[in-house]
Design a protein around this motif. Structure first.
Motif, PDB file in Angstrom:
ATOM      1  N   LEU A  18       0.827  -1.205   0.000  1.00  0.00           N
ATOM      2  CA  LEU A  18       0.000   0.000   0.000  1.00  0.00           C
ATOM      3  C   LEU A  18       0.860   1.253   0.000  1.00  0.00           C
ATOM      4  N   PHE A  19       1.878   1.271   0.856  1.00  0.00           N
ATOM      5  CA  PHE A  19       2.753   2.444   0.906  1.00  0.00           C
ATOM      6  C   PHE A  19       3.576   2.581  -0.376  1.00  0.00           C
ATOM      7  N   GLY A  20       3.933   1.464  -0.977  1.00  0.00           N
ATOM      8  CA  GLY A  20       4.636   1.513  -2.256  1.00  0.00           C
ATOM      9  C   GLY A  20       3.772   2.123  -3.343  1.00  0.00           C
ATOM     10  N   LEU A  21       2.499   1.709  -3.395  1.00  0.00           N
ATOM     11  CA  LEU A  21       1.575   2.275  -4.382  1.00  0.00           C
ATOM     12  C   LEU A  21       1.330   3.756  -4.121  1.00  0.00           C
ATOM     13  N   LEU A  99       3.900  -3.506  -9.301  1.00  0.00           N
ATOM     14  CA  LEU A  99       3.659  -3.811  -7.897  1.00  0.00           C
ATOM     15  C   LEU A  99       2.473  -4.760  -7.743  1.00  0.00           C
ATOM     16  N   ALA A 100       1.414  -4.515  -8.501  1.00  0.00           N
ATOM     17  CA  ALA A 100       0.232  -5.381  -8.420  1.00  0.00           C
ATOM     18  C   ALA A 100       0.560  -6.799  -8.874  1.00  0.00           C
ATOM     19  N   GLU A 101       1.319  -6.920  -9.958  1.00  0.00           N
ATOM     20  CA  GLU A 101       1.692  -8.246 -10.446  1.00  0.00           C
ATOM     21  C   GLU A 101       2.537  -8.991  -9.424  1.00  0.00           C
ATOM     22  N   ASP A 106       2.790 -13.290  -5.477  1.00  0.00           N
ATOM     23  CA  ASP A 106       3.031 -13.721  -4.105  1.00  0.00           C
ATOM     24  C   ASP A 106       1.790 -14.403  -3.527  1.00  0.00           C
ATOM     25  N   ALA A 107       0.637 -13.815  -3.757  1.00  0.00           N
ATOM     26  CA  ALA A 107      -0.612 -14.403  -3.254  1.00  0.00           C
ATOM     27  C   ALA A 107      -0.868 -15.765  -3.897  1.00  0.00           C
ATOM     28  N   GLN A 108      -0.583 -15.881  -5.198  1.00  0.00           N
ATOM     29  CA  GLN A 108      -0.761 -17.167  -5.877  1.00  0.00           C
ATOM     30  C   GLN A 108       0.166 -18.220  -5.283  1.00  0.00           C
ATOM     31  N   ASP A 109       1.412 -17.849  -5.022  1.00  0.00           N
ATOM     32  CA  ASP A 109       2.357 -18.794  -4.414  1.00  0.00           C
ATOM     33  C   ASP A 109       1.880 -19.248  -3.037  1.00  0.00           C
ATOM     34  N   GLN A 148      -4.211 -10.757 -18.114  1.00  0.00           N
ATOM     35  CA  GLN A 148      -2.999  -9.935 -18.078  1.00  0.00           C
ATOM     36  C   GLN A 148      -2.455  -9.710 -19.491  1.00  0.00           C
ATOM     37  N   LYS A 149      -2.419 -10.764 -20.287  1.00  0.00           N
ATOM     38  CA  LYS A 149      -1.932 -10.645 -21.666  1.00  0.00           C
ATOM     39  C   LYS A 149      -2.824  -9.723 -22.480  1.00  0.00           C
TER      40      LYS A 149
END
Length: 184
Positions: A18-21, A99-101, A106-109, A148-149
């Protein structure tokens, strides 16, 4: 089951994202403000210069020539300004996308690990349910990758169209000015 430490780590990761975005958004706004200040400063300077020129005009013919000479650069400046805004917006959006990707990957992993652990510990006789869950996860991941593509392809098309329109506008502007210069 998730442990409290895992939940806290996930929350920290989300807060950092969030802070990065937010940081990237502010950088984009800073660039837009800087561009607008530069444009305002230039416009003010040019307005003062034009006012001085208008005050020194002696007849209507000179006024018409001045007016004609001011129109063409204005179009070029508008195209250049639009291009700068587009570039800033595209760069900021690109940073958001990266950042979203990363967050989605990470969430998928993590979700994949949870599913894998659940399938290892699944009671006997639930093989069909486990296979169904794995299949659903794989389908969701494939759908996300396809989306995404498609978004990337659409972005490339928009980028190409903006470049084409900008090039065409500048060529048209230069072509329209060329005969006036030759006549002058």
């Amino acid at each position: 089951m998730l442990t409290p430490e895992q939940l806290i780590a996930a929350q920290k990761t989300q807060l950092n994202a969030l802070f990065g975005l937010t940081s990237k958004a502010f950088e984009g706004v800073e660039k837009l403000v800087e561009l607008n200040l530069q444009v305002a400063r230039t416009a003010l300077s040019e307005a003062a210069e034009t006012a001085q020129t208008v005050l020194s005009i002696k007849d209507a013919q000179e006024l018409m020539a001045l007016q004609a000479s001011l129109l063409q650069p204005s179009a070029e400046k508008a195209v250049a300004y639009s291009r700068h805004v587009y570039d800033i917006t595209t760069a900021t959006t690109s940073e958001f996308t990266k950042l979203a990707e990363a967050q989605v990957a990470d969430a998928q992993d993590k979700f994949g690990s949870v599913v894998e652990n659940a399938t290892k510990n699944a009671p006997a006789g639930t093989e069909n349910a486990v296979a169904l869950v794995k299949s659903a996860v794989a389908a969701a991941n494939n759908a996300y990758e396809s989306m995404q593509k498609a978004v990337k392809q659409a972005s490339e098309i928009v980028e190409n169209n903006v470049n084409t329109v900008t090039t065409t506008a500048l060529k048209t502007s230069q072509t329209a000015r060329a005969p006036k210069r030759a006549a002058a």
